[in-house]
Motif scaffolding. Structure first.
Motif, short mmCIF file in Angstrom:
data_model
loop_
_atom_site.label_atom_id
_atom_site.label_comp_id
_atom_site.label_asym_id
_atom_site.label_seq_id
_atom_site.Cartn_x
_atom_site.Cartn_y
_atom_site.Cartn_z
N SER A 101 26.66 -9.16 9.46
CA SER A 101 25.53 -9.89 9.44
C SER A 101 25.77 -11.26 9.22
O SER A 101 25.61 -12.28 10.00
CB SER A 101 24.54 -9.29 8.54
N HIS B 19 27.63 -6.00 6.69
CA HIS B 19 27.81 -5.12 7.66
C HIS B 19 27.57 -5.98 9.08
O HIS B 19 26.54 -5.74 9.89
CB HIS B 19 26.61 -4.11 7.34
N PRO C 131 19.95 1.44 4.66
CA PRO C 131 18.71 0.82 5.16
C PRO C 131 17.86 1.79 5.06
O PRO C 131 16.48 1.42 4.71
CB PRO C 131 19.09 0.35 6.59
N ALA D 177 18.78 -11.12 5.99
CA ALA D 177 19.37 -11.37 7.35
C ALA D 177 18.55 -10.64 8.46
O ALA D 177 17.67 -9.52 7.83
CB ALA D 177 21.03 -10.71 7.28
N ASP D 178 18.35 -10.94 9.51
CA ASP D 178 17.71 -10.36 10.83
C ASP D 178 18.82 -9.40 11.25
O ASP D 178 19.72 -9.88 11.93
CB ASP D 178 17.21 -11.16 11.72
N GLU D 179 18.88 -8.21 10.88
CA GLU D 179 19.86 -7.12 11.49
C GLU D 179 19.39 -6.51 12.84
O GLU D 179 20.12 -5.50 13.30
CB GLU D 179 20.25 -6.01 10.34
N GLY D 180 18.43 -6.92 13.56
CA GLY D 180 18.03 -6.34 14.49
C GLY D 180 16.76 -5.69 14.76
O GLY D 180 15.96 -5.57 15.75
N TRP D 181 16.11 -5.76 13.58
CA TRP D 181 14.66 -5.27 13.32
C TRP D 181 14.00 -6.45 12.51
O TRP D 181 12.56 -5.98 12.20
CB TRP D 181 14.43 -3.99 12.85
N GLY D 182 14.26 -7.66 12.54
CA GLY D 182 13.37 -8.65 11.69
C GLY D 182 14.16 -8.61 10.42
O GLY D 182 14.54 -7.49 9.88
N HIS E 182 21.45 -5.44 4.04
CA HIS E 182 20.95 -4.33 3.43
C HIS E 182 21.90 -4.22 2.45
O HIS E 182 21.50 -3.39 1.34
CB HIS E 182 20.60 -3.09 4.41
#
Ligand SMILES: [Fe+3]
Ligand SMILES: [Fe+3]
Lengths: 140, 302, 302, 140
Positions: free
Chosen positions: B63, B61, B14, B84-89, B127
């Motif tokens: 997601s 990962h 990422p 995907a939104d991996e936690g930071w949008g 990512h």
């Protein structure tokens, strides 16, 4: 055409070897099961509204999950080693440090006992050597 | 008929995307990485090299799949896949556009070849899938080719064996070759090389292992495919296991390949990074100039 | 150590559950079916025959999995599994209680054996899984044993080959045998026999095919496992393909087995129905009396 | 250890054979793709509230789905052969006839052109014979 398996890996040996790596918790079934709710909690942070609710009141949000008080404390302390000891997996927990707007390098560094500066410096110089870090039993 | 013309390996971390999005791709830290990739970007931008479709092998990962569902091999057969939104949008990149005709054809062929695929018709891509696209194509409005995402479980143990991955690649090649349309298909293996993201051992990098791995991947993949998981874990760090996915790419190429380009860099954030272009020897193009680039870490001192 | 002591085949059609729930299990239509199963119910109720765990092989009939996710082989590793709502409300039966220790052990072992399993930690189970339990155990408050649901895709083409299923059974047996706890494990193969639920050809039943299939399953499963899908479809109807799942059960037993019981009936709603008890010859119990029961359809005239 | 596949099934021949069975539509990728939305609509009937909404106003409910007008008509007519022609699969469509409180035998019978009584009678007498029903080309 698939045939019956002729040679098999001994699963007990396979899993035992996974525990022989210094400073490493391989995400085996045992850990996956232990950390199920912790990891599912982390996954919930993939939604913006959950991130907001979590950040607004971490304890209240964590209390919605079937997670031990110790594991909740590990989350609130952002103690990634402890979270992994409770069955967390780094790719799940990534949703937590991403919620904090922290990077993988920050999270990884935080687990080594080094300062972020020293960790970054070690990485720039070529990373941690595998020497002596391969096997607990074999000490190589 | 469709052909696997090219195998590519790429990092998918990422931080590479973050470097692009924050305008740091030319700074002291990231400059050598993006310089190393620039050669691939120039190469792939040529019309004769641009793939019609990429079979993009990566690991999800945590997601698209959580702990409730863990497929060993999945294949994306949808029209498109959202970041995907991996936690930071979600990453600010275009949707990944699939190739359902080819994807379903490959999925069906793989099952007939006794691979127990999980067919996905709705799936977000993280990512692992989108970073390699950014590294190859920069920041376009739309990705310039179709993509068939092929997520492999390397998170919950055990992941598939190297031999299983290598054989899967071979069956992907055969499936592509039985698709009647005339398509230039790439297979990309992503992730790796040595890295560990957890515990007191985090930050492990094993240059010797990585360079040997690259060499064996090119010259003796059959032997390499027999490497047991524990060797990856001991030598390449707990997340170095992602390298089994490179064997899927390699399996999709014939025994003899030419490495057109061979880039290795230390470090990208926590990881060593390897980016290769391989082609079947019989139809290989000219190697890039320079053909081999090693940078960062202890190479810097040399 | 755990052992696969018994293989059972059973129909799993929803009409059997409906017959129980509406009190019709002793009427003229259903009576012979439930009479045929009564022998199995009596047999399995004996403490020495009652399994600790059943690996229950069935197909999900578009309940846990929709068109967005189609795993070829999945395995349920959860603590429990709720009956699915298939359009008429969930079946009024107990939750299916899993055996996560053994299920995860089998899942891990199968992946090490190069089966590309999809691990499930949350999953509803449909009639494919719960009807065989009803047929074996009636209407208890709780099911008397643990169950590891193992759904196989036989709906979206292609399903796994017979040979793949047979080999999977063999690997399930090996996995069970490497589990340290002392457990009596059954493997049940469900679904089939000949039936077709769609189109102008609906209602197809092929008694000769079914009886041959049972015979070969007992005596020459290796040859049977090579039967191509098209033969199932032509001979046993479009939904007769469910029979590949019986090969998973059979693969979990050794080459030589004894059929303790062999029940075949025509029709149960749209299908022919076969219910067998098989045990490894070396450890087999006494055959039931009568050992073979054929009823319904043209048998009635004889 | 898995090895590369030595013999392969020809997928084009495999799929062509699937089309050679009288009165049968095998649920291949082609049909699965065509019927995607129709089948997902049927799946939605696994929730009681959706069943109620659907039964209260079938057309309005169907209009929420990306389904052709022809396929919607097939649903409203309960024409299972037509639904299958539009890519429906019987296990998905089972949610529709279950919503109607109809059985698999009813649905199967409705596709044969026979009356329910004649279909039930045929089944009781041993079912439809495979004779002449195995292959369109081979006529056997
Ligand atoms: Fe990765
Ligand atoms: Fe069934």
């Amino acid at each position: 055409m698939t045939e019956k398996k002729k040679e098999r890996i001994n699963i007990h040996e396979y899993l035992a070897e996974m525990e022989d790596i210094p400073g490493t918790r391989v995400f085996t079934a045992q850990r996956a099961r232990k950390g199920y709710h912790l990891n599912q909690f982390a996954m919930s942070l993939m939604k913006a509204e959950n991130r907001e609710r979590f950040l607004a009141d971490e304890k209240a949000y964590l209390d919605e999950w079937d997670i031990s008080e110790e594991a909740k404390k590990a989350v609130m302390d952002r103690d990634y080693n402890a979270m992994i000891d409770h069955g967390g997996n780094i790719y799940y927990l990534a949703k937590l440090f991403s919620t904090d707007k922290k990077s993988f390098q920050f999270a990884a560094g935080s687990m080594t006992g080094m300062s972020q500066e020293d960790y970054a410096k070690m990485m720039l110089e070529g990373g941690r050597s595998p020497e002596g870090q391969r096997s607990i039993k074999g000490k190589y | 008929m469709a052909r696997v013309t090219t195998g590519i390996t790429s990092s998918h971390i990422p931080a590479l995307g973050a470097a692009v999005e924050t305008g740091k791709s030319q700074d002291d830290y990231w400059g050598p990485v993006f310089k190393g990739y620039q050669a691939i970007r120039d190469w792939i931008a040529k019309p004769e090299n641009m793939p019609d479709v990429v079979v993009l092998v990566y690991n999800d990962h945590a997601s698209a799949f959580d702990q409730n569902i863990i497929p060993t091999f999945a294949i994306g057969c949808a029209e498109k896949f959202k970041p995907a939104d991996e936690g930071w949008g979600p990453r600010p990149v275009p949707d990944v556009v699939g190739h359902p005709d080819l994807a379903w054809h490959i999925a069906q062929s793989l099952i007939l070849d006794d691979f127990d695929m999980c067919i996905m018709n709705e799936m977000d891509v993280d990512h692992g899938c989108t970073i390699p696209l950014t590294m190859m194509f920069g920041e376009p409005e739309q990705w310039p080719c179709k993509v068939i995402p092929l997520p492999v479980n390397v998170v919950t143990y055990p992941p598939p064996s190297g031999a299983r991955c290598y054989a899967l690649g071979d069956s992907i090649r055969a499936a592509v070759e039985s698709f009647p349309e005339d398509l230039n298909v790439h297979v990309w293996g992503t992730g790796g090389m040595s890295h560990q993201l957890q515990g007191p051992r985090a930050g492990l990098i094993n240059k010797e292992f990585d360079l040997d791995f690259i060499d064996q991947l090119i010259n003796d993949p059959e032997a390499l495919s027999k490497k047991p998981h524990i060797d990856y874990l001991r030598e390449a760090g707990s997340e170095g296991i992602e390298l089994v996915m490179w064997l899927i790419m390699r399996g999709a190429l014939p025994e003899k390949v030419r490495d057109l380009y061979n880039f290795y860099h230390i470090p990208a954030s926590n990881t060593a990074l390897g980016a290769l272009i391989l082609q079947p020897e019989e139809t290989a193009g000219e190697p890039l100039e320079p053909r081999r680039v090693l940078s960062g870490g202890t190479f810097a001192k040399a």
